[in-house]
Design an enzyme around this catalytic site. Structure first.
Site, PDB file in Angstrom:
ATOM      1  N   LYS A  13       0.662  -1.276  -0.069  1.00  0.00           N
ATOM      2  CA  LYS A  13      -0.014   0.023  -0.043  1.00  0.00           C
ATOM      3  C   LYS A  13       0.820   1.248  -0.010  1.00  0.00           C
ATOM      4  CE  LYS A  13      -2.139  -1.316   3.822  1.00  0.00           C
ATOM      5  NZ  LYS A  13      -1.520  -2.477   4.436  1.00  0.00           N
ATOM      6  N   ARG A  88      -9.782   0.750   8.462  1.00  0.00           N
ATOM      7  CA  ARG A  88      -9.361  -0.555   8.760  1.00  0.00           C
ATOM      8  C   ARG A  88     -10.141  -1.290   9.566  1.00  0.00           C
ATOM      9  NH1 ARG A  88      -3.770   0.483   8.441  1.00  0.00           N
ATOM     10  NH2 ARG A  88      -2.338  -1.082   9.292  1.00  0.00           N
ATOM     11  N   ARG A 127      11.784  -5.306   5.115  1.00  0.00           N
ATOM     12  CA  ARG A 127      11.609  -4.157   4.860  1.00  0.00           C
ATOM     13  C   ARG A 127      12.268  -2.869   5.401  1.00  0.00           C
ATOM     14  NH1 ARG A 127       5.557  -1.953   5.456  1.00  0.00           N
ATOM     15  NH2 ARG A 127       5.748  -2.840   7.715  1.00  0.00           N
ATOM     16  N   ARG A 160      11.184  -1.164  10.949  1.00  0.00           N
ATOM     17  CA  ARG A 160      10.107  -0.820  11.783  1.00  0.00           C
ATOM     18  C   ARG A 160      10.001  -1.731  12.901  1.00  0.00           C
ATOM     19  NH1 ARG A 160       4.768   0.306   8.206  1.00  0.00           N
ATOM     20  NH2 ARG A 160       3.684  -0.783   9.788  1.00  0.00           N
ATOM     21  N   ARG A 171      -0.142  -8.863  13.469  1.00  0.00           N
ATOM     22  CA  ARG A 171      -0.718  -8.072  12.483  1.00  0.00           C
ATOM     23  C   ARG A 171      -1.862  -8.380  11.427  1.00  0.00           C
ATOM     24  NH1 ARG A 171       4.201  -5.320  10.720  1.00  0.00           N
ATOM     25  NH2 ARG A 171       3.085  -4.111   9.171  1.00  0.00           N
TER      26      ARG A 171
END
Ligand code: AP5
Ligand code: MG
Length: 220
Positions: A13, A88, A127, A160, A171
């Site tokens: 996203k 969400r 990431r 992160r 998550r």
């Protein structure tokens, strides 16, 4: 144009929204980025949100919705926007409908970035994020030109807090429980466009751009 990007953590996203906002001249609104900015500045909202985020849980609807409502009051939003990470929950989708009505805005399309779990885990565990402009990179899929330095602005990259294996699993569970029902919500409104987001990022990008320009009712 007003667009929502839906999809699990790691679907791409943020990656897509950054480029799309430039290509389509839209404002990129990421509730995750806004929350992380609040955490790093240690604002009241940041202090309240931090523990939820580090655990991989959702920040309470009321906090996130009032943050979005403030963002909607800024002038730049009038030119059109891409919502990344909001709504969400069904509650947030209903709150968004109210906010949109107040502002007389209409969502054109909701792109569902459909991604398999195996790919999502590989993406999140590698990431790297820019500490200044929030651009996304990946250790192997999309490495920066210079080690741990952002190609776009030259600031340092970091991993992160919530991209640890345990938190990634949490998550994904939260996504299935709370966010996946939004697919049906927007399908029933005739706004949903499914894109296979396991594909190369440029292929995904071009498909979103092509389909954003189609005038007909989206085919899922
Ligand atoms: P948020 O920041 O929104 O995180 P998320 O939904 O978990 O999504 P991610 O940012 O992890 O994934 P992404 O889809 O943006 O993927 P990306 O482009 O980075 O939210 C974080 C937290 O904030 C939440 O857990 C919650 O606590 C809180 N929060 C935020 N919004 C909230 C809300 N509305 N309500 C309540 N709480 C909220 O890509 C991932 C990686 O893959 C990158 O390394 C990238 O380089 C790579 N990649 C991307 N696309 C491709 C591709 N096609 N091929 C290969 N690699 C790719
Ligand atoms: Mg993101």
């Amino acid at each position: 144009m007003k667009i929502i990007l839906l999809g699990p953590p790691g679907a791409g996203k943020g990656t897509q929204a950054k480029v799309l906002s430039q290509r389509l001249n839209l404002v990129h609104i990421s509730t995750g980025d806004l929350l992380r900015q609040n955490v790093s500045k240690a604002t009241q909202l940041g202090l309240e949100a931090k523990d939820y985020m580090n655990k991989g849980a959702l920040v309470p609807d009321t906090l996130v919705t009032s943050m979005l409502s403030e963002r909607f009051n800024q002038e730049d939003v009038k030119k059109g926007f891409i919502l990344d990470g909001y709504p969400r929950t069904l509650k947030q989708a209903e709150s968004l409908d109210v906010l949109l009505k107040e502002k007389q805005y209409k969502i054109d399309k909701v792109f569902y970035l459909d991604t398999s779990e195996k790919i999502v885990v590989q993406r999140l565990s590698g990431r790297l994020v820019c500490s200044k402009c929030s651009a996304n990179f990946h250790k192997t899929n999309m490495p920066p030109k210079k080690d741990m330095v952002c190609d776009a602005c030259g600031a340092s990259l970091y991993q992160r807090q919530d991209d640890k294996e345990e938190t990634i699993k949490k998550r994904l569970q939260v996504y299935q429980q709370e966010s996946a029902p939004l697919i049906e919500y927007y399908k029933s409104k005739g706004k949903l466009v499914r894109v296979d987001s396991d594909q190369d990022a440029n292929v995904v990008l071009e498909e979103i751009i092509r389909r954003s320009k189609e005038n007909d009712t989206p085919k899922v």
